[in-house]
Every structure is written in C-alpha cells, then in structure tokens.
Design a protein around this motif. Structure first.
Motif, PDB file in Angstrom:
ATOM      1  N   ILE A  29      16.820  29.309 -10.018  1.00 53.18           N
ATOM      2  CA  ILE A  29      17.206  28.707 -11.092  1.00 53.18           C
ATOM      3  C   ILE A  29      17.478  27.260 -11.019  1.00 53.18           C
ATOM      4  N   LEU A  30      16.534  26.268 -11.556  1.00 50.96           N
ATOM      5  CA  LEU A  30      16.654  24.867 -11.741  1.00 50.96           C
ATOM      6  C   LEU A  30      17.194  24.214 -12.750  1.00 50.96           C
ATOM      7  N   PHE A  31      18.236  23.215 -12.533  1.00 50.35           N
ATOM      8  CA  PHE A  31      18.805  22.492 -13.692  1.00 50.35           C
ATOM      9  C   PHE A  31      18.219  21.145 -13.441  1.00 50.35           C
ATOM     10  N   SER A  32      17.400  20.651 -13.965  1.00 49.24           N
ATOM     11  CA  SER A  32      16.838  19.199 -13.754  1.00 49.24           C
ATOM     12  C   SER A  32      16.447  18.408 -15.048  1.00 49.24           C
ATOM     13  N   PRO A  33      17.364  17.448 -15.611  1.00 45.11           N
ATOM     14  CA  PRO A  33      17.227  16.766 -16.662  1.00 45.11           C
ATOM     15  C   PRO A  33      15.870  15.937 -16.776  1.00 45.11           C
ATOM     16  N   TYR A  34      15.379  15.405 -15.625  1.00 46.87           N
ATOM     17  CA  TYR A  34      14.005  14.818 -15.588  1.00 46.87           C
ATOM     18  C   TYR A  34      13.138  15.483 -14.522  1.00 46.87           C
ATOM     19  N   PHE A  35      12.321  16.357 -15.256  1.00 49.85           N
ATOM     20  CA  PHE A  35      11.561  17.359 -14.322  1.00 49.85           C
ATOM     21  C   PHE A  35      10.171  17.057 -14.585  1.00 49.85           C
ATOM     22  N   VAL A  36       9.526  16.454 -13.494  1.00 48.34           N
ATOM     23  CA  VAL A  36       8.051  16.168 -13.546  1.00 48.34           C
ATOM     24  C   VAL A  36       7.587  16.694 -12.085  1.00 48.34           C
ATOM     25  N   PRO A  37       7.061  17.863 -12.396  1.00 48.56           N
ATOM     26  CA  PRO A  37       6.454  18.669 -11.024  1.00 48.56           C
ATOM     27  C   PRO A  37       5.540  18.143 -10.460  1.00 48.56           C
ATOM     28  N   GLY A  38       4.474  17.666 -10.975  1.00 48.16           N
ATOM     29  CA  GLY A  38       3.151  17.150 -10.680  1.00 48.16           C
ATOM     30  C   GLY A  38       2.203  18.301 -10.378  1.00 48.16           C
ATOM     31  N   THR A  42       4.005  21.930  -9.305  1.00 46.34           N
ATOM     32  CA  THR A  42       3.410  23.295 -10.210  1.00 46.34           C
ATOM     33  C   THR A  42       2.930  24.235  -9.280  1.00 46.34           C
ATOM     34  N   LYS A  43       2.251  23.950  -8.353  1.00 46.56           N
ATOM     35  CA  LYS A  43       1.213  24.932  -7.402  1.00 46.56           C
ATOM     36  C   LYS A  43       2.486  25.517  -6.602  1.00 46.56           C
ATOM     37  N   PHE A  44       3.501  25.077  -6.088  1.00 47.84           N
ATOM     38  CA  PHE A  44       4.505  25.365  -5.432  1.00 47.84           C
ATOM     39  C   PHE A  44       5.312  26.625  -6.187  1.00 47.84           C
ATOM     40  N   LEU A  45       5.642  26.028  -7.481  1.00 45.52           N
ATOM     41  CA  LEU A  45       6.480  26.826  -8.170  1.00 45.52           C
ATOM     42  C   LEU A  45       5.643  28.174  -8.746  1.00 45.52           C
ATOM     43  N   THR A  46       4.361  28.231  -9.075  1.00 47.31           N
ATOM     44  CA  THR A  46       3.638  29.270  -9.711  1.00 47.31           C
ATOM     45  C   THR A  46       3.249  30.039  -8.416  1.00 47.31           C
ATOM     46  N   GLY A  47       3.451  29.441  -7.117  1.00 50.47           N
ATOM     47  CA  GLY A  47       3.142  30.362  -5.833  1.00 50.47           C
ATOM     48  C   GLY A  47       4.471  31.277  -5.618  1.00 50.47           C
ATOM     49  N   LEU A  48       5.675  30.711  -5.922  1.00 52.80           N
ATOM     50  CA  LEU A  48       6.712  31.499  -5.737  1.00 52.80           C
ATOM     51  C   LEU A  48       6.690  32.662  -6.641  1.00 52.80           C
ATOM     52  N   VAL A  49       6.334  32.439  -8.045  1.00 54.54           N
ATOM     53  CA  VAL A  49       6.252  33.401  -8.782  1.00 54.54           C
ATOM     54  C   VAL A  49       4.915  34.704  -8.281  1.00 54.54           C
ATOM     55  N   GLU A  50       4.112  34.130  -7.835  1.00 57.34           N
ATOM     56  CA  GLU A  50       3.302  34.924  -7.097  1.00 57.34           C
ATOM     57  C   GLU A  50       3.770  35.997  -6.166  1.00 57.34           C
ATOM     58  N   LYS A  51       4.573  35.415  -5.268  1.00 53.67           N
ATOM     59  CA  LYS A  51       5.389  36.061  -4.315  1.00 53.67           C
ATOM     60  C   LYS A  51       6.418  37.025  -5.020  1.00 53.67           C
ATOM     61  N   GLY A  85       3.514  31.984 -14.832  1.00 51.97           N
ATOM     62  CA  GLY A  85       4.878  32.868 -14.746  1.00 51.97           C
ATOM     63  C   GLY A  85       6.236  32.161 -14.648  1.00 51.97           C
ATOM     64  N   VAL A  86       6.300  30.991 -14.482  1.00 53.39           N
ATOM     65  CA  VAL A  86       7.486  30.011 -14.703  1.00 53.39           C
ATOM     66  C   VAL A  86       8.076  30.170 -16.036  1.00 53.39           C
ATOM     67  N   GLU A  87       9.588  30.431 -16.031  1.00 54.12           N
ATOM     68  CA  GLU A  87      10.107  30.482 -17.229  1.00 54.12           C
ATOM     69  C   GLU A  87      10.581  29.129 -17.647  1.00 54.12           C
ATOM     70  N   LEU A  88      10.125  28.416 -18.531  1.00 50.14           N
ATOM     71  CA  LEU A  88      10.650  27.079 -18.925  1.00 50.14           C
ATOM     72  C   LEU A  88      11.955  27.079 -20.295  1.00 50.14           C
ATOM     73  N   TYR A  89      12.974  26.517 -20.086  1.00 45.04           N
ATOM     74  CA  TYR A  89      13.629  26.221 -21.156  1.00 45.04           C
ATOM     75  C   TYR A  89      13.958  24.896 -21.359  1.00 45.04           C
ATOM     76  N   GLU A  90      14.239  24.508 -22.689  1.00 42.93           N
ATOM     77  CA  GLU A  90      14.555  23.236 -22.724  1.00 42.93           C
ATOM     78  C   GLU A  90      15.577  22.972 -23.865  1.00 42.93           C
TER      79      GLU A  90
END
Length: 180
Positions: A29-38, A42-51, A85-90
């Motif tokens: 779970i990430l709480f980040s007010p200024y979130f710009v993954p680049g 993006t590749k890292f986070l979606t890779g986690l989902v793949e795992k 597969g990343v779940e995004l909430y705003e």
C-alpha cells in the motif's frame, strides 16, 4: 545528497527501501500525494502485480492536488498501471480556489488533500517519511524517513486503508467503450 553526483545513491532514501520492496510477497500500500512513477516505476509496480503482489496506491486527484503539473505527470501513467493490475485510488475531495491559494502560502491547510507519505509492506513493515514517489523527490530532494518493523502498526494502517478507502477516495477503472 544535493552536493553529490546522481550516481552516489548512498544518501538517497529510495535505495534503503529496495530490500523491503524486493521481499514483498502479498501486499503493498502506497500513500503518496505527488505520485509520478515514470516508466521505470510503472514497470516495477506492474511487475510486482505479475509476481502476485496486490499493489494499491492512494494519491491526490486533480481536484485535491495543489500542484496541477504533478497530476499531469502522473496521469499519463494511469492506463499502464491499471492495465498492469495496480489499484489506483485518488482523493475524492475538492479544494476550493481559496484553499488552493491558501495551500500555496506558508500556512496552508492540508485538510482537503492527501499529504501523508507512507508505505505498508506486506502488513509487516511501514515506511513513514517525506519521500514522494516522483523523480524530483527520488533524485534531487533531500528526503527523510523511517522504516518501522512493527506488524501491529502495519496491520492497523492496512485495516484503516481497507475500511476507509471507499469513502475518502474513488477507485480508477478502465472501462471498455462500446463506441470504439
């Protein structure tokens, strides 16, 4: 950090979090007010989902963000994150014009927008600090934080997220459009 070349990462915050990210097995779970993954983030986070890791992120919406350009930087990665597969909430709270002006001043209120920067790793460890997940914070800013090895705190933060996310934020989804 600001007096060193970018290659000298021993004073950067993020490399100290990499062991916790590499050890993830179930939930992030990430709480980040200024979130710009680049692209790399993006590749890292979606890779986690793949795992098999469930990745959930809470950030500011355009309406609750006091820095529109940051939201624009984040917005271009939303589709790739959602497809991966990343779940995004705003945050689902609007700042009025007056609140935006107030937040730009020294004594700004953060009642209408997310300001917390914390990560919950497998509900076992928690990072709390000043680190936003954006290139400026990762490379240029001097950031601080602490990792707490306390399952009880991590569990409580995860339970709070589960209990409150639907009331404080909206979940982004990709919807197939019948017209094209």
């Amino acid at each position: 950090k600001i007096q060193q070349d970018f290659e000298h990462t021993q004073l950067h915050s993020f490399p100290h979090l990499e062991p916790y990210l590499a050890a993830l097995e179930q939930k992030l779970i990430l709480f980040s007010p200024y979130f710009v993954p680049g692209k790399p983030g993006t590749k890292f986070l979606t890779g986690l989902v793949e795992k098999g890791v469930r990745v959930r992120i809470l950030t500011n919406s355009l309406a609750s963000n006091d820095v529109g350009i940051v939201h624009a930087g984040y917005a271009k990665y939303r589709k790739a994150l959602l497809r991966g597969g990343v779940e995004l909430y705003e945050m689902n709270q609007n700042l009025t014009r007056e609140q935006r002006k107030e937040k730009k001043g020294a004594g700004g209120s953060s009642k209408a927008s997310l300001h917390a920067k914390s990560f919950v790793f497998d509900r076992r460890h928690v990072f709390i600090g000043s680190l936003n997940l954006d290139p400026r914070a990762l490379l240029h800013n001097t950031e601080i934080g602490v990792v707490i090895d306390q399952t009880e705190i991590a569990e409580k933060m995860g339970a709070w997220f589960d209990r409150n996310i639907e009331t404080i934020a909206f979940r982004l989804e990709l919807v197939k459009n019948d017209s094209g």
